[in-house]
Write a protein that holds these residues in place. Structure first.
Motif, short mmCIF file in Angstrom:
data_model
loop_
_atom_site.label_atom_id
_atom_site.label_comp_id
_atom_site.label_asym_id
_atom_site.label_seq_id
_atom_site.Cartn_x
_atom_site.Cartn_y
_atom_site.Cartn_z
N VAL A 1 2.97 5.95 -2.51
CA VAL A 1 4.11 6.85 -2.68
C VAL A 1 4.55 6.86 -4.13
CG1 VAL A 1 6.53 7.21 -2.09
CG2 VAL A 1 4.87 6.65 -0.31
N GLY A 2 4.59 5.66 -4.73
CA GLY A 2 5.03 5.53 -6.11
C GLY A 2 4.18 6.38 -7.03
N ILE A 3 2.89 6.31 -6.84
CA ILE A 3 2.01 7.04 -7.76
C ILE A 3 2.03 8.54 -7.47
CG2 ILE A 3 -0.39 7.38 -8.44
CD1 ILE A 3 -0.69 4.33 -8.08
N VAL A 4 1.86 8.89 -6.20
CA VAL A 4 1.76 10.32 -5.87
C VAL A 4 3.09 11.03 -6.12
CG1 VAL A 4 1.37 11.98 -4.03
CG2 VAL A 4 -0.09 9.94 -4.22
N ALA A 5 4.16 10.45 -5.56
CA ALA A 5 5.46 11.12 -5.69
C ALA A 5 6.07 10.88 -7.06
CB ALA A 5 6.40 10.64 -4.58
N GLY A 6 6.07 9.61 -7.47
CA GLY A 6 6.71 9.25 -8.73
C GLY A 6 6.06 9.93 -9.92
N LEU A 7 4.76 9.69 -10.07
CA LEU A 7 4.05 10.30 -11.20
C LEU A 7 4.06 11.81 -11.07
CD1 LEU A 7 0.91 8.15 -12.09
CD2 LEU A 7 2.89 8.73 -13.49
N GLY A 8 3.93 12.29 -9.81
CA GLY A 8 3.92 13.73 -9.57
C GLY A 8 5.20 14.39 -10.10
N SER A 9 6.34 13.76 -9.79
CA SER A 9 7.59 14.36 -10.23
C SER A 9 7.72 14.27 -11.75
CB SER A 9 8.78 13.67 -9.55
OG SER A 9 8.90 12.36 -10.03
N LEU A 10 7.19 13.17 -12.31
CA LEU A 10 7.22 13.04 -13.77
C LEU A 10 6.42 14.17 -14.41
CD1 LEU A 10 6.94 9.28 -14.76
CD2 LEU A 10 8.81 10.88 -15.13
N LEU A 11 5.31 14.50 -13.77
CA LEU A 11 4.45 15.55 -14.33
C LEU A 11 4.98 16.95 -13.97
CD1 LEU A 11 0.98 13.96 -13.56
CD2 LEU A 11 2.16 14.06 -15.74
N GLY A 12 6.08 16.97 -13.22
CA GLY A 12 6.71 18.24 -12.92
C GLY A 12 5.98 19.06 -11.89
N ARG A 13 5.25 18.42 -11.00
CA ARG A 13 4.55 19.21 -9.97
C ARG A 13 4.98 18.70 -8.60
NH1 ARG A 13 -1.56 19.03 -11.69
NH2 ARG A 13 -1.77 20.22 -9.78
N ARG A 14 6.28 18.72 -8.41
CA ARG A 14 6.83 18.12 -7.22
C ARG A 14 6.49 18.93 -5.97
NH1 ARG A 14 12.77 15.46 -7.17
NH2 ARG A 14 12.39 14.07 -5.45
N VAL B 1 -6.17 8.94 -7.54
CA VAL B 1 -5.79 7.83 -8.42
C VAL B 1 -5.07 6.75 -7.62
CG1 VAL B 1 -4.26 7.16 -10.32
CG2 VAL B 1 -5.70 9.19 -10.53
N ALA B 2 -4.14 7.22 -6.77
CA ALA B 2 -3.37 6.26 -5.97
C ALA B 2 -4.29 5.46 -5.07
CB ALA B 2 -2.32 6.99 -5.15
N THR B 3 -5.21 6.17 -4.42
CA THR B 3 -6.13 5.49 -3.53
C THR B 3 -6.95 4.45 -4.30
OG1 THR B 3 -6.29 7.55 -2.33
CG2 THR B 3 -7.91 5.87 -1.78
N ALA B 4 -7.39 4.87 -5.49
CA ALA B 4 -8.21 3.95 -6.29
C ALA B 4 -7.40 2.73 -6.69
CB ALA B 4 -8.72 4.68 -7.53
N VAL B 5 -6.17 2.98 -7.15
CA VAL B 5 -5.33 1.85 -7.57
C VAL B 5 -5.12 0.88 -6.41
CG1 VAL B 5 -3.00 1.19 -8.26
CG2 VAL B 5 -4.18 3.03 -9.45
N VAL B 6 -4.80 1.46 -5.23
CA VAL B 6 -4.56 0.62 -4.06
C VAL B 6 -5.82 -0.16 -3.71
CG1 VAL B 6 -4.14 0.69 -1.59
CG2 VAL B 6 -2.70 2.02 -3.13
N PRO C 1 -6.63 -8.65 -4.90
CA PRO C 1 -5.78 -9.59 -5.64
C PRO C 1 -4.40 -9.73 -5.02
CG PRO C 1 -6.83 -8.05 -7.14
CD PRO C 1 -7.18 -7.60 -5.77
N VAL C 2 -3.85 -8.60 -4.60
CA VAL C 2 -2.51 -8.67 -4.01
C VAL C 2 -2.55 -9.46 -2.71
CG1 VAL C 2 -0.69 -7.32 -2.94
CG2 VAL C 2 -1.68 -6.58 -5.11
N ARG C 3 -3.61 -9.24 -1.96
CA ARG C 3 -3.73 -9.96 -0.69
C ARG C 3 -3.77 -11.46 -0.95
NH1 ARG C 3 -7.77 -11.51 3.51
NH2 ARG C 3 -9.17 -11.72 1.77
N VAL D 1 0.84 -1.20 0.00
CA VAL D 1 0.00 0.00 0.00
C VAL D 1 0.88 1.25 0.00
CG1 VAL D 1 -1.64 1.35 1.36
CG2 VAL D 1 -1.97 -1.11 1.08
N ALA D 2 1.87 1.25 0.91
CA ALA D 2 2.75 2.41 1.01
C ALA D 2 3.48 2.64 -0.31
CB ALA D 2 3.75 2.19 2.15
N ALA D 3 4.03 1.55 -0.87
CA ALA D 3 4.83 1.69 -2.08
C ALA D 3 3.95 2.19 -3.23
CB ALA D 3 5.47 0.35 -2.44
N ALA D 4 2.77 1.63 -3.35
CA ALA D 4 1.89 2.02 -4.45
C ALA D 4 1.50 3.48 -4.32
CB ALA D 4 0.64 1.13 -4.46
#
Lengths: 151, 669
Positions: free
Chosen positions: B281-294, B304-309, B315-317, B276-279
């Motif tokens: 952080v990955g989406i919010v921080a990772g995608l965020g930095s890619l989009l240049g809104r760090r 989006v991150a919440t929805a993905v998680v 399934p992951v469980r 959960v944490a990785a997903a």
């Protein structure tokens, strides 16, 4: 004498006539030689009464037997025209007696009788070589005459 | 289980994790402290593993020193690492700007000598049962604690002593540690079964560590530091990384401490939390930095991150659970699965045989061996069902019905009892080399206590079935006897009476007494009716034709007497066991009686046909339908009667659509 199945299954319909013409019954065989009958039953009172009944109707009761093997021996011995044969016998049953008689080449008209109903024997009566079946309680000279077609 | 005291173990475990966090912070702040990523990761994993594993074990098994020692090792290791890094940082990069640098050095050596060393030694010595191998080892244990305390005191007074301890002291430490490794070796040699399995990895790690330590010391004494130092580092790494891994394997795979269930659950939830944490952080921080809104976290990305998680969580469980289950139990079912499966099977079984073989299957799956269920037979207990069918089974034959159970060839056998009655036994046979663990034994004990009720039911069903069968057979015999008595007694007398009356009638007619003749004729008619009724009664009791001429003839008779035309599609010519013939006859008889009474049918058909080992009876009519077996008709009694010979009866009757009575009766003679 021809073997008929006329009486089979019709035994229960055989009723005591309301106004029996006793003289006609008694004359059943008056014009010929009386038929010689062997009565086979393990119940002595029945043998006695059946004998009296048939004698009164003009039959010649030549003997009695209380079980199947005696019946076969007596038939070979006495050569009756008719065997009145109870199906339930202490040793072998009536059908077996009938088979043994045929095996011995003795061929009297065999009339099977029982205190049970014809339908209680399924198709055993129809497939047997017997001339017919009369329930015990319906036994009378006339019934036997009609079955043997000797009137 | 004793009430656990999580707090007592949670506090040091928490401190250990905090200290580790501190170390990581220092690594981030001070690049000179940073180890290479592999070593850093290994050390972090070791601390977390010691602390969490120790906390779980201490919580579940507070009586076992293993958990507490693991916690102590985790705490000590983390504190040593932290104080080492901190003091180095203070002296180095921070240039003394931070306080407590000297204290950190002291704490480092005190904890290293006073806690880490004794904890590691005692952990090795007390595996796997929490006790020393024997009383002779007590002086070693005492020496470990004393030498650790002396080292701690000495270096507390003068931390420089820790860097260069007197040679005698170093030698003492070395001897004591080798003694501990020797204790593992001794224990491993003397152990059998599950204990041997639990010890084998620790023994392996200990052996490797021992060789490395001896090598490092020898080369150190010889002054060949170029070889001695790397060996020393390897020794520490082996100990730091190898020990928790070996302990983890022993705990999970070999059920050391019997905490496999709670550990596996912890693994699942720790992995999920990480996911959960990785997903997120990955989406919010990772995608965020890619989009240049760090600079500012995006609300959309959070959603989006919440929805993905949320979507991926289940399934992951499931994946994680499957993975952890395979890791911990291999091909086995978990104890919980086994118990719940067992309950399900008990509720769903079709019959006693099914229940018993299902029981064997569940036990086999839960223990990873092959299982045999034993039930009482003449002369003891006999193997009734084995799972898998071709699996290793105990020696066939009966075993004495006595305790303790002695089942030759079985790895484990437990009695099954209910309210004190010994009803059977369950035995487990493990493949060669596999052993019965404590968990297996306990699970088998639980299953056996559940099986008591099941076997009691099996026995009751058996008894009920056979007693019903006996009752019906006795009833058939009794009916046959009554029919015979009626036929030979009353019926014959009444028949004779009928003949006597006919004779009397003829005489009366002969003498011209017509009135008397009519009276006698009337009496004879009445008698004929009575005889007819008597005949019906006898037939209802048990038709003589069935005994004498078989089912076919009897069914023909029924069809002939039925008030509606009956089409006999087929009737068997051969004979069957009396109970089968009687049952089939009464099915036809009762069905035809219902046709006559209720169906208003214009015709019926009867078919009695042997199909394989079953006699299939069908009676159809074209009447009004609407018959139901539960409406108190004769059909209900008929179903009972069919059930006593293990047959089935079905009635299909739609209003206006006629009725079909369908019975199947096992007829293997």
């Amino acid at each position: 004498m021809r073997s008929t199945r006329a009486g089979i299954g019709g035994g229960r319909d055989t009723q005591l006539p309301e106004n029996p013409d006793v003289r006609a019954q008694r004359r059943c065989h008056t014009l010929r030689v009386p038929m010689r009958v062997l009565i086979v039953d393990d119940h002595p009172p029945f043998r006695v009464l059946a004998g009296e009944l048939l004698s009164a109707a003009g039959f010649d009761v030549v003997g009695e037997a209380g079980d199947g093997r005696t019946a076969v021996a007596s038939t070979c011995d006495l050569r009756p025209d008719v065997v009145l044969l109870d199906i339930q016998l202490p040793d072998i049953d009536g059908f077996e007696v009938l088979r043994l008689l045929r095996l011995q080449g003795v061929a009297p008209a065999v009339v099977l009788t029982s205190s049970r109903d014809a339908s209680d024997y399924g198709d055993a009566l129809a497939t047997s070589a017997a001339a017919g079946f009369i329930p015990k309680a319906d036994l009378s000279g006339q019934a036997l005459c009609e079955l043997l077609d000797c009137a | 289980m004793r009430p656990a005291k999580p707090a007592w173990a949670a506090a040091p475990a928490g401190v250990a994790l905090l200290a580790l966090a501190g170390v990581v912070v220092l690594w981030v702040v001070d690049a000179t402290l940073r180890p290479d990523p592999a070593t850093g990761g290994a050390i972090s994993v070791a601390v977390v593993a010691y602390a969490v594993l120790g906390w779980l074990v201490a919580t579940r098994r507070p009586d076992h020193p293993g958990g507490w020692l693991l916690v102590a090792m985790g705490l000590a290791l983390a504190v040593v690492l932290f104080t080492d890094a901190y003091s180095t940082h203070v002296e180095g990069l921070a240039q003394g700007a931070l306080p407590l640098g000297a204290l950190a050095v002291r704490v480092n050596v005190v904890v290293g000598f006073g806690l880490l060393f004794p904890a590691v030694c005692l952990f090795l010595m007390t595996l796997p049962d929490g006790r020393l191998p024997s009383r002779r080892w007590r002086p070693v244990a005492v020496a470990v604690v004393v030498v650790g305390a002396v080292g701690a005191l000495g270096s507390a007074v003068d931390p420089s002593l820790a860097a260069q301890p007197p040679a005698a002291y170093s030698f003492g430490l070395l001897v004591l540690f080798l003694c501990c490794l020797a204790s593992v070796a001794v224990r491993f040699r003397g152990s059998t079964g599950v204990h041997r399995q639990q010890l084998r990895w620790l023994g392996f790690v200990g052996g490797v560590a021992g060789v490395l330590l001896v090598g490092a010391t020898v080369f150190g004494v010889l002054g060949v530091d170029s070889v001695g130092d790397p060996l020393g580092v390897l020794f520490l790494l082996t100990l730091i990384v190898g020990m928790p891994v070996a302990a983890g394997i022993a705990v999970l795979r070999d059920r050391l401490f019997d905490v496999d269930l709670v550990v596996s659950r912890t693994l699942v939830y720790a992995s999920l939390a990480a996911f959960v944490a990785a997903a997120y952080v990955g989406i919010v921080a990772g995608l965020g930095s890619l989009l240049g809104r760090r600079d500012q976290p995006s609300l959309t990305l959070s959603i989006v991150a919440t929805a993905v998680v949320a979507v991926a969580f289940q399934p992951v469980r499931r994946l994680t659970e499957g993975w952890v289950r395979r890791l911990v139990y291999g091909r086995r079912a978990t104890p919980y699965e086994a118990l719940s499966q067992f309950a399900d099977r008990a509720a769903q079984t079709d019959g006693p045989d099914d229940a018993v073989s299902g029981m064997a299957q569940v036990v086999a799956e839960a223990t990873g061996g092959s299982a045999t269920v034993w039930l009482p037979v003449a002369g003891g207990l006999g193997p009734t069902a084995t799972w898998p069918p071709d699996g290793a089974a105990p020696t066939p034959g009966t075993v004495p019905l006595a305790e303790p159970l002695d089942v030759p060839g079985a790895s484990l056998a437990v009695p099954v009892r209910h309210r004190g009655d010994l009803l059977g036994a369950i035995s487990v046979t493990k493949a060669h080399g596999d052993v019965v663990t404590r968990g297996d034994a306990r699970l088998l004990g639980h299953l056996a206590s559940q099986a008591g009720l099941l076997l009691r039911n099996v026995r009751l069903v058996d008894e009920l079935t056979s007693s019903r069968r006996r009752l019906v057979a006795a009833q058939n015999d009794e009916r046959r006897r009554l029919e015979r008595d009626l036929h030979d007694g009353a019926q014959q007398r009444l028949v004779a009476l009928a003949l006597a009356l006919r004779l009397a009638h003829d005489r009366a007619a002969q003498y011209g007494d017509d009135g008397l003749a009519r009276q006698i004729a009337a009496a004879n008619e009445e008698l004929a009716r009575g005889l007819g009724e008597l005949r019906e009664l006898a037939r209802g009791l048990h038709p003589a034709v069935l005994t004498e001429r078989g089912l076919g003839a009897a069914v023909r008779g029924l069809a002939e007497r039925a008030p509606v035309p009956v089409d006999l599609v087929c009737v068997p010519g051969e004979r069957f066991p009396p109970s089968v013939e009687a049952t089939a006859y009464f099915v036809v008889s009762e069905a035809l009686a219902n046709v006559a009474k209720h169906a208003h049918a214009s015709g019926a058909s009867v078919s009695v046909l042997q199909v394989g080992e079953r006699l299939v009876v069908d009676v159809d009519d074209d009447g009004v339908g609407g018959a139901a077996p539960d409406r108190g008709s004769g059909l209900h009694g008929l179903a009972d009667r069919v059930a006593t010979v293990a047959g089935t009866l079905q009635v299909a009757s739609t209003p206006g659509g006629g009725t079909r009575v369908h019975a199947e009766i096992p007829c293997a003679s």
